[in-house]
Design a protein around this motif. Structure first.
Motif, PDB file in Angstrom:
ATOM      1  N   TRP A   1      33.285  -9.987   0.680  1.00 22.00           N
ATOM      2  CA  TRP A   1      32.380  -9.677  -0.425  1.00 22.00           C
ATOM      3  C   TRP A   1      31.085 -10.463  -0.302  1.00 22.00           C
ATOM      4  N   ARG A   2      29.988  -9.786  -0.600  1.00 23.21           N
ATOM      5  CA  ARG A   2      28.681 -10.441  -0.655  1.00 23.21           C
ATOM      6  C   ARG A   2      28.018 -10.082  -1.974  1.00 23.21           C
ATOM      7  N   PRO A   3      27.523 -11.062  -2.712  1.00 28.44           N
ATOM      8  CA  PRO A   3      26.922 -10.768  -4.015  1.00 28.44           C
ATOM      9  C   PRO A   3      25.599 -10.034  -3.888  1.00 28.44           C
ATOM     10  N   GLU A   4      25.340  -9.157  -4.861  1.00 27.27           N
ATOM     11  CA  GLU A   4      24.049  -8.459  -4.942  1.00 27.27           C
ATOM     12  C   GLU A   4      23.237  -9.148  -6.025  1.00 27.27           C
ATOM     13  N   LEU A   5      22.263  -9.958  -5.617  1.00 26.75           N
ATOM     14  CA  LEU A   5      21.546 -10.815  -6.562  1.00 26.75           C
ATOM     15  C   LEU A   5      20.042 -10.577  -6.557  1.00 26.75           C
ATOM     16  N   GLY A   6      19.610  -9.469  -5.992  1.00 26.48           N
ATOM     17  CA  GLY A   6      18.178  -9.227  -5.870  1.00 26.48           C
ATOM     18  C   GLY A   6      17.474  -8.850  -7.154  1.00 26.48           C
ATOM     19  N   TYR A   7      18.225  -8.416  -8.161  1.00 24.20           N
ATOM     20  CA  TYR A   7      17.610  -7.951  -9.406  1.00 24.20           C
ATOM     21  C   TYR A   7      17.022  -9.135 -10.176  1.00 24.20           C
ATOM     22  N   LEU A   8      15.840  -8.941 -10.773  1.00 27.60           N
ATOM     23  CA  LEU A   8      15.090 -10.025 -11.398  1.00 27.60           C
ATOM     24  C   LEU A   8      15.890 -10.739 -12.480  1.00 27.60           C
ATOM     25  N   ASP A   9      16.579  -9.982 -13.336  1.00 27.59           N
ATOM     26  CA  ASP A   9      17.335 -10.620 -14.415  1.00 27.59           C
ATOM     27  C   ASP A   9      18.436 -11.529 -13.884  1.00 27.59           C
ATOM     28  N   LEU A  10      19.046 -11.161 -12.768  1.00 31.29           N
ATOM     29  CA  LEU A  10      20.071 -12.017 -12.177  1.00 31.29           C
ATOM     30  C   LEU A  10      19.455 -13.252 -11.539  1.00 31.29           C
ATOM     31  N   GLN A  11      18.277 -13.107 -10.939  1.00 30.76           N
ATOM     32  CA  GLN A  11      17.576 -14.256 -10.389  1.00 30.76           C
ATOM     33  C   GLN A  11      17.235 -15.261 -11.488  1.00 30.76           C
ATOM     34  N   ARG A  12      16.861 -14.747 -12.645  1.00 34.99           N
ATOM     35  CA  ARG A  12      16.557 -15.630 -13.770  1.00 34.99           C
ATOM     36  C   ARG A  12      17.780 -16.399 -14.220  1.00 34.99           C
ATOM     37  N   ARG A  13      18.950 -15.738 -14.229  1.00 37.42           N
ATOM     38  CA  ARG A  13      20.184 -16.421 -14.607  1.00 37.42           C
ATOM     39  C   ARG A  13      20.521 -17.533 -13.617  1.00 37.42           C
ATOM     40  N   ILE A  14      20.275 -17.289 -12.339  1.00 40.21           N
ATOM     41  CA  ILE A  14      20.519 -18.314 -11.323  1.00 40.21           C
ATOM     42  C   ILE A  14      19.620 -19.516 -11.562  1.00 40.21           C
ATOM     43  N   GLU A  15      18.356 -19.246 -11.877  1.00 40.55           N
ATOM     44  CA  GLU A  15      17.418 -20.337 -12.145  1.00 40.55           C
ATOM     45  C   GLU A  15      17.791 -21.102 -13.408  1.00 40.55           C
ATOM     46  N   GLU A  16      18.222 -20.363 -14.435  1.00 40.28           N
ATOM     47  CA  GLU A  16      18.571 -21.010 -15.707  1.00 40.28           C
ATOM     48  C   GLU A  16      19.823 -21.866 -15.598  1.00 40.28           C
ATOM     49  N   THR A  17      20.820 -21.405 -14.839  1.00 43.96           N
ATOM     50  CA  THR A  17      22.109 -22.087 -14.764  1.00 43.96           C
ATOM     51  C   THR A  17      22.224 -23.042 -13.583  1.00 43.96           C
ATOM     52  N   GLY A  18      21.394 -22.836 -12.565  1.00 48.65           N
ATOM     53  CA  GLY A  18      21.499 -23.653 -11.365  1.00 48.65           C
ATOM     54  C   GLY A  18      22.639 -23.248 -10.455  1.00 48.65           C
ATOM     55  N   LEU A  19      23.272 -22.092 -10.766  1.00 48.26           N
ATOM     56  CA  LEU A  19      24.370 -21.597  -9.935  1.00 48.26           C
ATOM     57  C   LEU A  19      23.792 -20.735  -8.810  1.00 48.26           C
ATOM     58  N   ALA A  20      23.594 -21.335  -7.660  1.00 53.20           N
ATOM     59  CA  ALA A  20      22.961 -20.621  -6.551  1.00 53.20           C
ATOM     60  C   ALA A  20      23.916 -19.643  -5.871  1.00 53.20           C
ATOM     61  N   ALA A  21      25.221 -19.875  -6.022  1.00 52.65           N
ATOM     62  CA  ALA A  21      26.204 -19.007  -5.370  1.00 52.65           C
ATOM     63  C   ALA A  21      27.266 -18.572  -6.377  1.00 52.65           C
ATOM     64  N   PRO A  22      26.893 -17.737  -7.346  1.00 50.49           N
ATOM     65  CA  PRO A  22      27.858 -17.300  -8.359  1.00 50.49           C
ATOM     66  C   PRO A  22      28.939 -16.407  -7.750  1.00 50.49           C
ATOM     67  N   ASP A  23      30.158 -16.491  -8.307  1.00 50.20           N
ATOM     68  CA  ASP A  23      31.208 -15.600  -7.844  1.00 50.20           C
ATOM     69  C   ASP A  23      31.134 -14.282  -8.611  1.00 50.20           C
ATOM     70  N   ALA A  24      32.020 -13.355  -8.277  1.00 50.41           N
ATOM     71  CA  ALA A  24      31.971 -12.019  -8.880  1.00 50.41           C
ATOM     72  C   ALA A  24      32.201 -12.072 -10.389  1.00 50.41           C
ATOM     73  N   ARG A  25      33.115 -12.926 -10.840  1.00 54.22           N
ATOM     74  CA  ARG A  25      33.362 -13.058 -12.282  1.00 54.22           C
ATOM     75  C   ARG A  25      32.112 -13.527 -13.008  1.00 54.22           C
ATOM     76  N   GLN A  26      31.376 -14.462 -12.433  1.00 56.45           N
ATOM     77  CA  GLN A  26      30.162 -14.952 -13.074  1.00 56.45           C
ATOM     78  C   GLN A  26      29.105 -13.855 -13.145  1.00 56.45           C
ATOM     79  N   ILE A  27      28.957 -13.087 -12.074  1.00 50.37           N
ATOM     80  CA  ILE A  27      27.985 -11.995 -12.079  1.00 50.37           C
ATOM     81  C   ILE A  27      28.393 -10.943 -13.109  1.00 50.37           C
ATOM     82  N   PHE A  28      29.668 -10.636 -13.170  1.00 52.69           N
ATOM     83  CA  PHE A  28      30.199  -9.700 -14.171  1.00 52.69           C
ATOM     84  C   PHE A  28      29.818 -10.168 -15.576  1.00 52.69           C
TER      85      PHE A  28
END
Length: 339
Positions: free
Chosen positions: A189-216
Motif C-alpha cells: 500500500w502507498r498513501p495518496e496524499l497529493g490533495y491540498l486538504d490532506l497536505q494541510r492535515r499533515i502540516e497541522e499534525t506533523g504526521l508525515a507518514a499517516p497510515d490508512a486509518r489516519q487518512i480515513f
C-alpha cells in the motif's frame, strides 16, 4: 422479489424530493433481475435502476419500473502477490465497504470514505475524491442484461471510465443492472496524499507518514466539515463536475481573475474548481423556492425542506448561465435528472 405500487420515492433519494414510482421492485439477489426480465407485465417495460439515490434529481413521477437494488455481502475474494481482491454486493452502502476494508486491514479505499451511495452506483459515476477515483482500484464487475436476462462481467477497459463517467451512462444506460463489484487493493500500500486538504492535515499534525486509518479519519472529518449530511439536509453531494479546460482557456481566465482555483492535469489540461466559480458569481446561500446553494460549499445544492425537482433544475440552470456569462465555462451537472 418484492413488488410495491404507488411508492413515494422521497425516502429513497438523498435530495428528499417527492416523486411517485408506479411500480417499485426490490432486487435482493441476482436471480431477481432475471425474474423481472421474464415477468409478463414488467419484462418489456422501461426500467430505472435505483441504488442509494444519492446521485439523482427526481423532476417528476417515475413511470418506468424502478428496480431498487439491495444485493448485500462483502468478502475478501482473493489474496494475490500484488493485491487484495475485495468483492461487494451492489446494494452495500459505499462507505460501509470502505470502513470494512479499513477494519480488516485492507488499505486502499480510504480516500473515498464517506461518499454517499451504493457499491453498484460507484462504477456508473466513477466516483472520486481526494486524489483517487474508483477506476484506480477497480478489478471487474458482474451485471445482468435487462433485455436478455443474461449475466455478464466487465473489466475496467470495457467499463470505459472517464471523469465521473462510464459506459453505464451511455450504451448501457437503462439496459443493465450491476450486481457485484470487485476492487483491487494494491500491495504494498502507498498513501495518496497529493490533495491540498490532506497536505494541510499533515502540516497541522506533523504526521508525515499517516497510515490508512489516519487518512480515513481525516477524509471523514474534511467531508463532514464541508458537506451537509443528507439525513439532515437533503442534497446529492457535488452537483456540478469540475470543468476541464485547455491551457489557453485557463490562461485567459487567470488573466481576468488570478484567484481562480485550478489544478494541472497529466495531459496538460487544467481542472477548474466548479465550487469556486459558483461562489465567485455570488450564489453561495441563495435560494430558488425550496432549493438552495449550501452556505459552506457552493458546489452543493440543497433541499431547504420542501423543494421539488423542478426548483432544483431551475436553480441549477440559473447557476450554469451565471458561470457561463462571467467565465465562458459551461458547468455540467453530476446527478442524473429523472423525468
Amino acid at each position: 422479489m418484492r413488488i410495491e405500487t404507488a411508492v413515494n420515492l422521497r425516502a429513497w433519494n438523498t435530495f428528499g424530493l417527492p416523486a411517485i414510482a408506479q411500480t417499485l421492485i426490490h432486487i435482493d439477489e441476482e436471480a431477481d433481475v432475471r425474474r423481472v426480465v421474464d415477468h409478463p407485465e414488467f419484462g418489456r417495460a422501461p426500467k430505472f435502476v435505483l441504488g442509494g439515490g444519492s446521485n439523482i434529481v427526481l423532476a417528476r413521477d417515475v413511470s418506468a419500473v424502478v428496480l431498487k437494488v439491495a444485493i448485500g455481502g462483502i468478502r475478501l475474494l482473493e489474496t494475490r502477490g500484488d493485491a487484495f481482491i475485495v468483492e461487494a454486493g451492489a446494494g452495500v452502502p459505499w462507505h460501509e465497504l470502505v470502513a470494512w476494508t479499513i477494519e480488516q486491514g485492507l488499505p486502499g479505499l480510504e480516500n473515498l470514505a464517506l461518499i454517499p451511495g451504493t457499491v453498484g452506483a460507484a462504477p456508473v459515476q466513477n466516483i472520486g475524491a481526494y486524489g483517487l477515483e474508483l477506476q484506480d482500484r477497480f478489478e471487474s464487475l458482474d451485471g445482468v442484461d435487462l433485455v436478455t436476462g443474461r449475466g455478464f462481467t466487465l473489466d475496467g477497459r470495457l467499463c470505459r471510465f472517464g471523469y465521473r463517467d462510464s459506459v453505464f451512462k451511455h450504451e448501457l444506460a437503462g439496459k443493465s443492472v450491476i450486481t457485484r463489484v470487485r476492487l483491487r487493493l494494491p500491495r504494498p500500500w502507498r498513501p495518496e496524499l497529493g490533495y491540498l486538504d490532506l497536505q494541510r492535515r499533515i502540516e497541522e499534525t506533523g504526521l508525515a507518514a499517516p497510515d490508512a486509518r489516519q487518512i480515513f479519519d481525516w477524509v471523514c472529518q474534511i467531508r463532514r466539515a464541508k458537506l451537509p449530511d443528507p439525513a439532515v439536509i437533503g442534497n446529492a453531494g457535488s452537483f456540478f463536475k469540475n470543468p476541464v479546460v485547455t491551457p489557453e482557456q485557463c490562461r485567459d481566465i487567470i488573466a481576468r481573475d488570478p484567484h481562480v482555483v485550478h489544478y494541472p492535469m497529466d495531459d496538460g489540461s487544467f481542472k477548474l474548481a466548479a465550487g469556486w466559480l459558483i461562489d465567485a458569481c455570488g450564489w453561495k446561500g441563495k435560494t430558488v423556492g425550496g432549493a438552495g446553494v449550501y452556505e459552506k460549499q457552493a458546489l452543493v445544492l440543497v433541499n431547504r425542506g420542501d423543494a421539488r425537482g423542478a426548483e432544483v433544475i431551475t436553480l441549477a440552470r440559473a447557476i450554469q448561465e451565471s458561470v457561463y456569462g462571467r467565465f465562458g465555462i459551461r458547468l455540467e451537472p453530476e446527478p442524473v435528472v429523472v423525468g
